[in-house]
Design a protein around this motif. Structure first.
Motif, PDB file in Angstrom:
ATOM      1  N   LYS A   1       0.844  -1.194   0.000  1.00 37.80           N
ATOM      2  CA  LYS A   1       0.000   0.000   0.000  1.00 37.80           C
ATOM      3  C   LYS A   1       0.882   1.248   0.000  1.00 37.80           C
ATOM      4  O   LYS A   1       0.591   2.232  -0.667  1.00 37.80           O
ATOM      5  N   LEU A   2       1.978   1.182   0.760  1.00 39.22           N
ATOM      6  CA  LEU A   2       2.888   2.325   0.820  1.00 39.22           C
ATOM      7  C   LEU A   2       3.618   2.541  -0.498  1.00 39.22           C
ATOM      8  O   LEU A   2       4.145   3.613  -0.755  1.00 39.22           O
ATOM      9  N   LYS A   3       3.646   1.502  -1.320  1.00 37.01           N
ATOM     10  CA  LYS A   3       4.256   1.659  -2.646  1.00 37.01           C
ATOM     11  C   LYS A   3       3.218   2.112  -3.675  1.00 37.01           C
ATOM     12  O   LYS A   3       3.503   2.139  -4.867  1.00 37.01           O
ATOM     13  N   ASN A   4       2.022   2.452  -3.192  1.00 35.99           N
ATOM     14  CA  ASN A   4       0.916   2.884  -4.060  1.00 35.99           C
ATOM     15  C   ASN A   4       0.591   1.845  -5.128  1.00 35.99           C
ATOM     16  O   ASN A   4       0.336   2.177  -6.283  1.00 35.99           O
ATOM     17  N   MET A   5       0.605   0.610  -4.720  1.00 38.85           N
ATOM     18  CA  MET A   5       0.319  -0.458  -5.672  1.00 38.85           C
ATOM     19  C   MET A   5      -1.196  -0.572  -5.895  1.00 38.85           C
ATOM     20  O   MET A   5      -1.988  -0.190  -5.036  1.00 38.85           O
ATOM     21  N   GLN A   6      -1.588  -1.092  -7.047  1.00 38.18           N
ATOM     22  CA  GLN A   6      -3.006  -1.279  -7.344  1.00 38.18           C
ATOM     23  C   GLN A   6      -3.618  -2.305  -6.390  1.00 38.18           C
ATOM     24  O   GLN A   6      -2.955  -3.266  -6.005  1.00 38.18           O
ATOM     25  N   LYS A   7      -4.894  -2.080  -6.044  1.00 38.07           N
ATOM     26  CA  LYS A   7      -5.582  -2.988  -5.113  1.00 38.07           C
ATOM     27  C   LYS A   7      -5.521  -4.434  -5.583  1.00 38.07           C
ATOM     28  O   LYS A   7      -5.314  -5.354  -4.794  1.00 38.07           O
ATOM     29  N   LYS A   8      -5.685  -4.595  -6.898  1.00 44.10           N
ATOM     30  CA  LYS A   8      -5.746  -5.942  -7.444  1.00 44.10           C
ATOM     31  C   LYS A   8      -4.408  -6.659  -7.263  1.00 44.10           C
ATOM     32  O   LYS A   8      -4.347  -7.820  -6.877  1.00 44.10           O
ATOM     33  N   GLU A   9      -3.351  -5.923  -7.512  1.00 47.40           N
ATOM     34  CA  GLU A   9      -2.024  -6.521  -7.408  1.00 47.40           C
ATOM     35  C   GLU A   9      -1.682  -6.832  -5.945  1.00 47.40           C
ATOM     36  O   GLU A   9      -1.115  -7.877  -5.642  1.00 47.40           O
ATOM     37  N   ILE A  10      -2.067  -5.888  -5.071  1.00 43.51           N
ATOM     38  CA  ILE A  10      -1.850  -6.122  -3.646  1.00 43.51           C
ATOM     39  C   ILE A  10      -2.531  -7.428  -3.253  1.00 43.51           C
ATOM     40  O   ILE A  10      -1.943  -8.298  -2.615  1.00 43.51           O
ATOM     41  N   ASP A  11      -3.796  -7.551  -3.701  1.00 41.72           N
ATOM     42  CA  ASP A  11      -4.583  -8.721  -3.358  1.00 41.72           C
ATOM     43  C   ASP A  11      -3.885 -10.003  -3.799  1.00 41.72           C
ATOM     44  O   ASP A  11      -3.762 -10.958  -3.041  1.00 41.72           O
ATOM     45  N   GLU A  12      -3.399  -9.998  -5.035  1.00 45.07           N
ATOM     46  CA  GLU A  12      -2.726 -11.196  -5.556  1.00 45.07           C
ATOM     47  C   GLU A  12      -1.496 -11.552  -4.731  1.00 45.07           C
ATOM     48  O   GLU A  12      -1.298 -12.697  -4.333  1.00 45.07           O
ATOM     49  N   ARG A  13      -0.684 -10.513  -4.455  1.00 45.10           N
ATOM     50  CA  ARG A  13       0.583 -10.795  -3.786  1.00 45.10           C
ATOM     51  C   ARG A  13       0.379 -11.187  -2.336  1.00 45.10           C
ATOM     52  O   ARG A  13       1.061 -12.068  -1.824  1.00 45.10           O
ATOM     53  N   VAL A  14      -0.574 -10.517  -1.671  1.00 45.45           N
ATOM     54  CA  VAL A  14      -0.831 -10.874  -0.268  1.00 45.45           C
ATOM     55  C   VAL A  14      -1.302 -12.320  -0.190  1.00 45.45           C
ATOM     56  O   VAL A  14      -0.820 -13.105   0.640  1.00 45.45           O
ATOM     57  N   ASN A  15      -2.232 -12.685  -1.088  1.00 39.81           N
ATOM     58  CA  ASN A  15      -2.742 -14.050  -1.046  1.00 39.81           C
ATOM     59  C   ASN A  15      -1.649 -15.068  -1.349  1.00 39.81           C
ATOM     60  O   ASN A  15      -1.564 -16.120  -0.718  1.00 39.81           O
ATOM     61  N   ALA A  16      -0.794 -14.722  -2.319  1.00 36.45           N
ATOM     62  CA  ALA A  16       0.283 -15.642  -2.672  1.00 36.45           C
ATOM     63  C   ALA A  16       1.206 -15.865  -1.475  1.00 36.45           C
ATOM     64  O   ALA A  16       1.512 -17.004  -1.111  1.00 36.45           O
ATOM     65  N   VAL A  17       1.612 -14.761  -0.846  1.00 32.88           N
ATOM     66  CA  VAL A  17       2.528 -14.883   0.296  1.00 32.88           C
ATOM     67  C   VAL A  17       1.859 -15.624   1.450  1.00 32.88           C
ATOM     68  O   VAL A  17       2.455 -16.507   2.075  1.00 32.88           O
ATOM     69  N   ALA A  18       0.585 -15.269   1.694  1.00 35.95           N
ATOM     70  CA  ALA A  18      -0.118 -15.904   2.805  1.00 35.95           C
ATOM     71  C   ALA A  18      -0.215 -17.409   2.593  1.00 35.95           C
ATOM     72  O   ALA A  18      -0.067 -18.186   3.533  1.00 35.95           O
ATOM     73  N   ASN A  19      -0.441 -17.817   1.350  1.00 38.15           N
ATOM     74  CA  ASN A  19      -0.540 -19.252   1.086  1.00 38.15           C
ATOM     75  C   ASN A  19       0.811 -19.934   1.248  1.00 38.15           C
ATOM     76  O   ASN A  19       0.885 -21.043   1.775  1.00 38.15           O
ATOM     77  N   THR A  20       1.871 -19.265   0.819  1.00 38.12           N
ATOM     78  CA  THR A  20       3.202 -19.822   1.028  1.00 38.12           C
ATOM     79  C   THR A  20       3.465 -20.036   2.508  1.00 38.12           C
ATOM     80  O   THR A  20       4.036 -21.043   2.924  1.00 38.12           O
ATOM     81  N   MET A  21       3.055 -19.043   3.310  1.00 45.30           N
ATOM     82  CA  MET A  21       3.329 -19.106   4.741  1.00 45.30           C
ATOM     83  C   MET A  21       2.311 -19.972   5.482  1.00 45.30           C
ATOM     84  O   MET A  21       2.423 -20.146   6.690  1.00 45.30           O
ATOM     85  N   GLY A  22       1.298 -20.454   4.773  1.00 44.51           N
ATOM     86  CA  GLY A  22       0.291 -21.302   5.422  1.00 44.51           C
ATOM     87  C   GLY A  22      -0.634 -20.540   6.344  1.00 44.51           C
ATOM     88  O   GLY A  22      -1.101 -21.061   7.353  1.00 44.51           O
TER      89      GLY A  22
END
Lengths: 516, 359
Positions: free
Chosen positions: B100-121
C-alpha cells in the motif's frame, strides 16, 4: 475454632470472650490516644499559629463519639466465628463482652467528662410534659433554676412567646450559650408569671441516660454478629455516595416541579405534587426573565468552545507528545520539565495578561475575527493553552507504551514518519485520544472562569456563564428553572459517557494485544 | 544482493555499539550474527536497516553506498523478535501494508498478499487481528509481511526467541528452506548458537562490539581462531584447561599437575613454542570415560540428556564436562578414568586469546 475443649461446654465461650474484650479495648486505647494527640498536642500547636479552626476539636469529638461503636463492632466480630457452632453461646458471650466494654467506656467518659457526661448548657432542673405545659418536677438546690426562683410544681408554657413542650425546652436550653438569659413564661398557682433563668455549664449526673446507650451498644454488637460480610463494601460506598445521588435526584425532581422542599416536590399551596413543564419553557424560544438571548445561541457558543478545544488539544498534544516520546533534540528534557511546572500553574494568575493578549489579537485583521477577545475560538484557545501540558504528558505516556519495533517495522515497510504517526501509532492510542478528547470537551463545555472573563454581551455567553447570569439577576431567582438549565447542560455529558464507555471497552477488548 | 560493510562504527555518546566491523556478505547468502546480548549485533542490523545512522564506515548494497538512505529507500524486509505486527490491522492489511505504501493497485496487492499468505500457510487467517493469533502464526505473518515486497535483503532480529522450543525447531527449518528457495540475501541476528549453526551459511561471531570471527559453522566449530569463539560456539561448551606444552625428542606433551597428555606433531608443534601460558580447549564429545583412560577424575554430577549423559567430572577440583553413554550408568562420587581425543584439542595463547593452531 474448635469447640471440643472443656471451657466451650459452658454457656460462655471464655477464649472468645477474651479475644472480644481484647479487640474492643485495643480500639479504645488507640482512639483515646488519637484523641489525646489531637486535643493535647495538635490543638495547642494550631492555636499557637493564631489560626481559627475547629477541625481538631471536631475530629477528637468524632473520635470520642465513634469510638464506643467501633469497639463494639471489633469485639462483636470476634464472636462471629462462634455463631456457626452455638448461637446462644455466641449471643451470651457477645452480650457480656459488650456490657464490660460499655462499663469501661462509661467510666472513662465519666472520669473525663465526655460523652453523656460532657458539660452542657443547663438550667439544672427536671421536667415532664403535661396537658397544661411542662411541669417542673425537681430543681437542683443552688442551681440555675433555683437561683431564678423556679419552684417545683410550676408549669412552663412558653419561652418568650414560643409555646414549648419538654423536647423543645430541652433543645433550646442545650443550644443556648452559657450565661444567656431564657425568659420562661409559666403558670404558678393559676397565675401567669415570667421568670428569667440564666443557663450554666453543668455536667449531667443523670445516670439513667446511660440506658439508651447500652441498648445501642447491644444493638450494634448484635448486628455485627449476624451481618452478612459481603455487603459491607456496598453499604460503605452507598453511605459515601448518597449525598451525590440525592443531589442528582433533587436536580431531576426540581426541574419538573413548581417548588421543592428538600427533594419533595410541592405545589403552590404546599401540598405534595405540583408537576409542571414550565421550567423547560426556555427550550422553546421563550425568553427567560431579564435575559434576551436564546438558549440555542448559548448552547452553540458552548459547543463551539468545547469542540474546538477538543480538536486543538488532541492534534497539538498528540503531535508534541510523539516528538517528545520518539525524537531526541536539544532542550527536550527541559521542555518536559517545564510543561510539568506549567501544569501546576494556576490559570487565575494569568487572567489579566491574557486579556491584553486577546485584546491585541482582536485588533489584528483577519486573525482577530477568529481568535480575538469575545470570540468563542479565542476563548477556547486560552483554555487549550492551560490543558496542553496535561495533554502532552498523557499522550507521551501512551506513545512511550508502544514498542519501538512497531515504528521501525513501519519505516522499513516504507512509511514516512508522518505516516507512521498517523497510520500506525495514532490508531493504537485511540483509548488515550478518546480519554483526552472527552476530558478536553468537558473542560470546554463546563468552562466558566475564562468565558466569564473574556466574553461580553449576551450573544457570546456559554451555558455555565448563562447559568450564573440567571442567579445574579436582581429579579427573584427561579431555582427550578436554573435546575432545568443545569440538567440541560448535563445532557451531552451523559450521552458522551454512555457512548464513550462502550467504545473504550471495545478497544480494550480487541485492539492492542498484538504484541508481546 | 551483495552486502559490504567496511570499518562500520556506531557510538551512542561514549558507549560503543559496534566498532570497526568489516564484512562481505555474498549474494543469496544466509549470514548469522551471533553473540551474547549487548555485543552489538542488533545495532549492526539496525544500521543495515537504516534505523541507525553509522558514526563512521560504509555500508554498500551491491555497489550503492546506502549510509544516507532512509529505511524505505533500501528495499529490505525485516522480522522482529516481537513480530511488530500492527495490532489495529487485520493480517491481510498487515501483509499488504508495504505494498500500500508503494501505491500499488488494489488488485495486485490482493494477488501478492494471497500468494505470500498461502506460502506461509496463513491463507485462512487473513481476516483476523494479530491479537487473535498464536505466537507461531504471528511469526508467519511477520515473515509474510517482510517477504511480500520482494526485498533485496531480509533481516531477522532474533525472530524465534519468543516461540516455544518445539515451534522454534519447526520454524528454524521453514525459514532456512524458504531462504534457500527464494535466494534472498539474509542476515539473522541471534544469541542462540544452535540457531546460528543450523541455519547460517556463515556466522559472524561478535563480542563487545567487535567482530570475533566470520566463517562457516564447521570452521568455527573445528578451527576456532579465538578463545571467545571456541567457548561460545558449541553446546555443551568446550572445556578449557591451563597446560604447559613441551617437546622432547619429537614427542609433544601437554601437562598440568599430574595430568600428562601426549600430542601429535601437528597439534603440539606450535603450542610448544608458547611455553607455559597455554590454554587447552577440548570439547565434551572428545573426552571419554574408559577403563584404559589416563587421567583419573571423580564424577561430580550426571545430567541425563536422553540420547547421552552430560557428566561433570572433577580433576583436582577443576570442572570438566563430557558426554557419556547412558548405558555406562555413572554415579555421583564414582572414580573414573578419562581418555582425551588429543587430535581434536585446541590450543590458545592465554594472554592474547588467539589460537596457536589456526593463526
Amino acid at each position: 475454632m474448635t469447640v471440643t475443649d472443656n471451657e466451650s461446654q459452658g454457656i460462655i465461650h471464655v477464649p472468645t470472650l477474651i479475644i472480644a474484650l481484647k479487640n474492643g479495648l485495643l480500639v479504645v486505647v488507640i482512639f483515646s490516644l488519637l484523641a489525646l494527640i489531637l486535643q493535647g498536642i495538635l490543638k495547642p500547636l494550631v492555636a499557637s499559629l493564631q489560626v481559627v479552626e475547629t477541625v481538631t476539636t471536631t475530629l477528637s469529638l468524632i473520635l470520642i463519639l465513634v469510638l464506643p461503636y467501633i469497639a463494639y463492632i471489633m469485639s462483636g466480630s470476634a464472636v462471629r466465628e462462634l455463631v456457626k457452632t452455638s448461637i446462644p453461646q455466641a449471643l451470651l458471650t457477645a452480650v457480656i463482652a459488650t456490657i464490660v466494654l460499655f462499663s469501661i467506656i462509661s467510666v472513662g467518659h465519666y472520669l473525663l467528662n465526655l460523652g453523656i457526661f460532657a458539660p452542657t448548657s443547663s438550667i439544672q432542673m427536671t421536667v415532664v410534659d403535661t396537658d397544661e405545659g411542662v411541669l417542673v418536677e425537681s430543681v437542683v438546690e443552688g442551681g440555675a433554676a433555683d437561683i431564678a426562683e423556679v419552684k417545683v410544681g410550676d408549669v412552663i408554657t412558653a419561652i418568650r412567646r414560643d409555646p414549648v413542650d419538654r423536647a423543645t425546652l430541652m433543645a433550646r436550653v442545650a443550644q443556648s450559650e452559657v450565661d444567656s438569659p431564657l425568659r420562661l413564661r409559666m403558670i404558678r398557682d393559676g397565675e401567669e408569671i415570667q421568670v428569667t433563668v440564666r443557663t450554666v455549664l453543668a455536667t449531667s449526673s443523670d445516670a439513667s441516660a446511660l440506658f439508651p446507650g447500652l441498648i445501642m451498644a447491644l444493638g450494634v454488637t448484635l448486628i455485627t454478629i449476624i451481618w452478612p460480610g459481603q455487603f459491607t463494601p456496598y453499604v460503605i460506598l452507598l453511605a459515601i455516595l448518597s449525598p451525590l445521588f440525592l443531589g442528582y435526584l433533587w436536580l431531576i425532581i426540581a426541574t419538573f416541579s413548581t417548588r421543592t422542599q428538600g427533594i419533595i416536590p410541592l405545589d403552590g399551596e404546599g401540598n405534595i405534587g405540583g408537576f409542571t413543564l414550565s421550567n423547560w419553557d426556555f427550550l422553546f424560544g421563550k425568553d427567560i426573565v431579564g435575559l434576551n438571548v436564546s438558549i440555542w445561541q448559548v448552547t452553540l457558543n458552548s459547543l463551539i468552545i468545547a469542540v474546538s478545544m477538543m480538536l486543538i488539544v488532541l492534534v497539538v498534544s498528540s503531535m508534541a507528545a510523539y516528538a517528545l516520546s520518539r525524537m531526541h533534540f536539544p532542550g527536550r528534557k527541559a521542555f518536559l520539565s517545564f510543561t510539568l511546572v506549567l501544569h501546576g500553574f494556576p490559570a487565575v494568575t494569568l487572567l489579566i495578561p491574557i486579556f491584553f493578549v486577546l485584546a491585541n489579537l482582536g485588533r489584528t485583521p483577519v486573525i482577530g475575527e477568529i481568535v480575538g477577545f469575545n470570540k468563542p475560538i479565542g476563548i477556547a484557545l486560552v483554555m487549550v493553552a492551560f490543558q496542553l501540558p496535561l495533554g502532552v504528558w498523557l499522550m507521551k505516556g501512551f506513545f512511550d507504551g508502544i514498542p519501538w519495533d512497531i515504528e521501525r517495522s513501519a519505516m522499513i515497510d516504507g512509511a514516512s514518519r508522518w505516516r507512521v504517526y498517523w497510520e500506525i501509532l495514532l490508531p493504537q492510542i485511540r483509548p488515550g485520544l478518546l480519554a483526552l478528547g472527552i476530558f478536553a470537551f468537558l473542560g470546554g463545555w463546563n468552562a466558566f472562569l475564562i468565558p466569564q472573563t473574556y466574553s461580553t454581551g449576551a450573544g457570546m455567553v456559554n451555558l455555565p456563564v448563562f447559568l450564573n447570569q440567571l442567579i445574579s439577576e436582581t429579579a427573584p431567582v427561579n431555582w427550578n428553572q436554573i435546575a432545568a438549565v443545569g440538567l440541560f447542560q448535563l445532557v451531552p455529558v451523559f450521552i458522551l459517557f454512555i457512548f464513550a464507555q462502550e467504545y473504550l471497552l471495545n478497544i480494550y477488548a480487541g485492539g492492542t494485544k498484538g504484541f508481546s | 544482493m551483495q552486502v559490504t560493510i567496511e570499518n562500520l562504527t556506531k557510538k551512542f555518546g561514549d558507549v560503543i555499539g559496534a566498532e570497526n566491523l568489516s564484512l562481505d556478505i555474498k549474494d543469496g547468502e544466509f549470514v548469522a550474527f551471533l553473540g551474547p546480548s549487548g555485543c552489538g549485533k542488533t545495532t549492526t542490523l539496525l544500521m543495515l536497516a537504516g534505523i541507525y545512522k553509522p558514526t563512521s564506515g560504509t555500508i554498500r548494497f551491491g555497489d550503492t553506498v546506502v549510509n544516507r538512505l532512509s529505511p524505505r529507500e533500501r528495499n529490505i524486509g525485516m522480522v522482529f523478535q516481537s513480530y511488530a505486527l500492527y495490532p489495529h490491522m487485520t493480517v491481510y492489511k498487515n501483509i499488504g501494508y508495504p505494498l500500500k505504501l508503494k501505491n500499488m493497485q488494489k488488485k495486485e496487492i490482493d494477488e501478492r498478499v494471497n500468494a505470500v499468505a498461502n506460502t506461509m500457510g496463513i491463507g485462512d487467517l487473513l481476516d483476523r487481528r494479530p491479537g487473535q493469533l498464536s505466537g507461531g502464526q504471528q511469526q508467519r505473518v511477520a515473515l509474510g509481511r517482510a517477504l511480500v515486497k520482494e526485498p533485496d535483503i531480509l533481516l531477522f532480529d532474533e525472530p524465534l526467541s519468543n516461540l516455544d522450543a518445539r515451534l522454534r525447531l519447526t520454524m528454524r527449518g521453514e525459514i532456512k528452506h524458504l531462504q534457500h528457495d527464494l535466494g534472498i540475501t539474509s542476515i539473522y541476528v541471534t544469541h542462540d548458537q544452535i540457531e546460528a549453526m543450523t541455519m547460517a551459511d556463515r556466522i559472524a561471531v561478535m563480542s563487545g562490539g567487535h567482530l570475533q570471527a566470520f566463517d562457516t559453522p564447521e570452521a568455527l566449530y573445528d578451527r576456532p581462531k579465538t578463545l571467545f569463539v571456541a567457548g561460545f560456539v558449541g553446546n555443551p561448551p568446550m572445556n578449557f584447561i591451563n597446560v604447559e606444552v613441551s617437546a622432547s625428542n619429537g614427542h609433544f606433551v601437554a601437562t598440568n599437575g599430574n595430568m600428562s597428555l601426549d600430542l601429535s606433531k601437528e597439534r603440539g608443534e606450535k603450542p610448544a613454542t608458547a611455553g607455559n601460558s597455554v590454554v587447552m580447549g577440548i570439547r565434551p564429545e572428545d573426552i571419554q570415560i574408559a577403563p584404559d583412560g589416563t587421567v583419573p577424575a571423580e564424577v561430580f554430577v550426571v545430567e541425563p540428556l536422553g540420547r547421552e549423559n552430560l557428566v561433570d567430572v572433577r580433576i583436582d577440583g577443576e570442572s570438566i564436562l563430557l558426554l557419556a553413554d547412558t548405558k555406562a550408568d555413572h554415579k555421583r562420587g564414582d572414580s573414573v578414568k578419562l581418555k582425551f581425543n588429543m587430535n581434536k584439542a585446541q590450543f590458545f595463547d592465554s594472554k592474547t586469546g588467539k589460537s596457536l593452531l589456526w593463526a
